[in-house]
Design a protein around this motif. Sequence first.
Motif, PDB file in Angstrom:
ATOM      1  N   TYR A 196       0.808  -1.218   0.000  1.00 50.39           N
ATOM      2  CA  TYR A 196       0.000   0.000   0.000  1.00 50.39           C
ATOM      3  C   TYR A 196       0.843   1.270   0.000  1.00 50.39           C
ATOM      4  O   TYR A 196       0.523   2.227  -0.726  1.00 50.39           O
ATOM      5  CB  TYR A 196      -0.945  -0.001   1.209  1.00 50.39           C
ATOM      6  CG  TYR A 196      -2.198  -0.816   0.990  1.00 50.39           C
ATOM      7  CD1 TYR A 196      -3.157  -0.425   0.061  1.00 50.39           C
ATOM      8  CD2 TYR A 196      -2.425  -1.983   1.708  1.00 50.39           C
ATOM      9  CE1 TYR A 196      -4.306  -1.171  -0.155  1.00 50.39           C
ATOM     10  CE2 TYR A 196      -3.570  -2.740   1.513  1.00 50.39           C
ATOM     11  CZ  TYR A 196      -4.511  -2.335   0.577  1.00 50.39           C
ATOM     12  OH  TYR A 196      -5.645  -3.079   0.365  1.00 50.39           O
TER      13      TYR A 196
ATOM     14  N   LEU B   1       1.502   0.273  -4.648  1.00 52.51           N
ATOM     15  CA  LEU B   1       0.227   0.806  -5.133  1.00 52.51           C
ATOM     16  C   LEU B   1       0.233   2.328  -5.163  1.00 52.51           C
ATOM     17  O   LEU B   1      -0.423   2.938  -6.022  1.00 52.51           O
ATOM     18  CB  LEU B   1      -0.919   0.281  -4.267  1.00 52.51           C
ATOM     19  CG  LEU B   1      -1.205  -1.212  -4.453  1.00 52.51           C
ATOM     20  CD1 LEU B   1      -2.125  -1.739  -3.361  1.00 52.51           C
ATOM     21  CD2 LEU B   1      -1.812  -1.478  -5.832  1.00 52.51           C
TER      22      LEU B   1
ATOM     23  N   LYS C 150      -1.644  -3.064 -11.200  1.00 51.37           N
ATOM     24  CA  LYS C 150      -2.662  -2.872 -10.167  1.00 51.37           C
ATOM     25  C   LYS C 150      -3.629  -4.043 -10.143  1.00 51.37           C
ATOM     26  O   LYS C 150      -3.970  -4.565  -9.067  1.00 51.37           O
ATOM     27  CB  LYS C 150      -3.411  -1.564 -10.424  1.00 51.37           C
ATOM     28  CG  LYS C 150      -4.512  -1.260  -9.417  1.00 51.37           C
ATOM     29  CD  LYS C 150      -5.168   0.084  -9.719  1.00 51.37           C
ATOM     30  CE  LYS C 150      -6.309   0.377  -8.745  1.00 51.37           C
ATOM     31  NZ  LYS C 150      -6.948   1.695  -9.035  1.00 51.37           N
TER      32      LYS C 150
ATOM     33  N   TYR D  99      -3.751  -6.437  -6.823  1.00 49.22           N
ATOM     34  CA  TYR D  99      -4.973  -6.498  -6.020  1.00 49.22           C
ATOM     35  C   TYR D  99      -5.598  -7.894  -6.051  1.00 49.22           C
ATOM     36  O   TYR D  99      -6.153  -8.349  -5.052  1.00 49.22           O
ATOM     37  CB  TYR D  99      -5.983  -5.452  -6.486  1.00 49.22           C
ATOM     38  CG  TYR D  99      -5.855  -4.128  -5.761  1.00 49.22           C
ATOM     39  CD1 TYR D  99      -6.051  -4.047  -4.386  1.00 49.22           C
ATOM     40  CD2 TYR D  99      -5.552  -2.954  -6.443  1.00 49.22           C
ATOM     41  CE1 TYR D  99      -5.950  -2.832  -3.716  1.00 49.22           C
ATOM     42  CE2 TYR D  99      -5.437  -1.738  -5.778  1.00 49.22           C
ATOM     43  CZ  TYR D  99      -5.636  -1.683  -4.418  1.00 49.22           C
ATOM     44  OH  TYR D  99      -5.526  -0.483  -3.750  1.00 49.22           O
TER      45      TYR D  99
END
Length: 535
Positions: free
Chosen positions: A93, A97, A123, A127
């Motif tokens: 995170y 990302l 991405k 994810y």
Amino acid sequence: MKFRYKKYTFLVAGILLLNSSCKKFVDINDDPNNPTVAQLSLLLPSSEISMASNMYLVNSGASTFIQHAIFSSNLGRFQQSGTSFNDSWNGFYSQSLNDIETIISTGTQQEQWGYVAIAKLEKAYLYSIMVDMWGKIPFSESNQGQVYDSPAFEEGAEIYEKVFVLIDEAIADANKVSGTTLLTSGGVDVFYGGTKTSWISMANSLKLKLYNQIRLVDPARSAAAITALVSTPATLIGGTTNANTTDFIFKFGSSISPNNRHPWHRIEYQASKTFYMSQSLISTLFSNDDPRLRYYIFRQNATAGLNNSTNSNGYYGREPGDPTAVPADLSRRATFGIYPAGGLYDNATINNLPATNVFLTNPASPGAVKVVGVNDGSGAGVLPLITNFMVKFIRAEAALTLNTESPAAARQHFIDGVTASLNSIGTISGIAMPATTISGFTAKLAAQYDAANAAEKLNLVMTQKYIASYGNGMESYTDYRRTALPVLRGLASPLNVFPLRMYYSDTELTTNSTIMDNASAIQTAQQITPVFWDK
């Protein structure tokens, strides 16, 4: 979100940034140390490298759960904690990302569609992996710290739908770029050098993987989507020639200073060590005359054995769930080999090989085992993310369970998957398997497949995918939860039940106000709550 910096930083990022900075971009009216616009050529390799580096803990933990290797005694006995995967969660995170979102937003503003396409696929992949590992995670509100400092957790099924949209958007963005290259400077793309067709094959292969993973939830939808994808096999990784050239893999370097070697090499090729090799995997390869054993495992001692004995064949690892203390065995235990960690190839004599062996045999001019050090092996290993062999095994599984292709096609995909695995190991390690070994070993497995019933055929497919996926425990962890295949050994002394999800970062649990009140209950539930595709 509030995060602490991760421990595992691969300094290869610094090399790329240094190389990229040696260009004349200085303007007397601009401060080069404080650019007002994100430099996409720097952010893209940074995002790719951090994505792979931050997978260290989740990959090592997943590899432990499914008995590829034993990273931690507690994880090996199914006991997780809030720090088990802290660094991976926080790094995904706060670094990966965050960079990816900046590339997408800045690239869209600048109409740099190649960068946008690659970032969206990063991405989507990342994810999807995070959902597979943790289930519910922040998505829509994540990486928007000025708006959401405590992003809401979303259901995995909802995120998968958004991931499918992302993949289609990425393909559309890629097709806005004319020519064969998505970027004007291909060197900044660590994975494919900006090659357009390679990224599109990755996109379609990711869709294939995800639709197969949700087949138990909505078999009709999965069957329709997979049938459409395999109708144009040239657009998938491996294409129509069963080539491994478009595999989506991260390649580590061979430098020691800065150290950009494979993390398993960095951890194990030194005096201190963290891992034990899995006695379960070793036994599977040994008993099935599998030539991959010499590539996967390197022996430091010719006669060490289970429980640190002195009268075995050097394949000294640990049984799953072994609760015993660690003896003085750092120079005796087996360790990672040349694939995927970039260590050493084991060509020394193996005691007690069955006389009937054809493929795992002793060489005419054997080498020797040795205690490994930092200068042994190159460290230039790989992290296989989505590969040709995975695509072939996925197609075989889908054909057997969803009738997406004919029985004959399922059989061929099974054979092609094994062949792709053996070829890839030889190519990446630099020590190719003899063609007769590859053809003979696949013929042996094909004969087993032909003699099997439907359930046994699926077991063969999933077992061979499990063996071939060594190095990517995340893939096998997901497969095992979906199919319960291959059958794993029972633990000697479990501390908990098999984990159906990974524990969240304790940093997240103590700083995210949307879950703080129920943090303890949420964490405990992770062990026993299936991910949405696990029916």
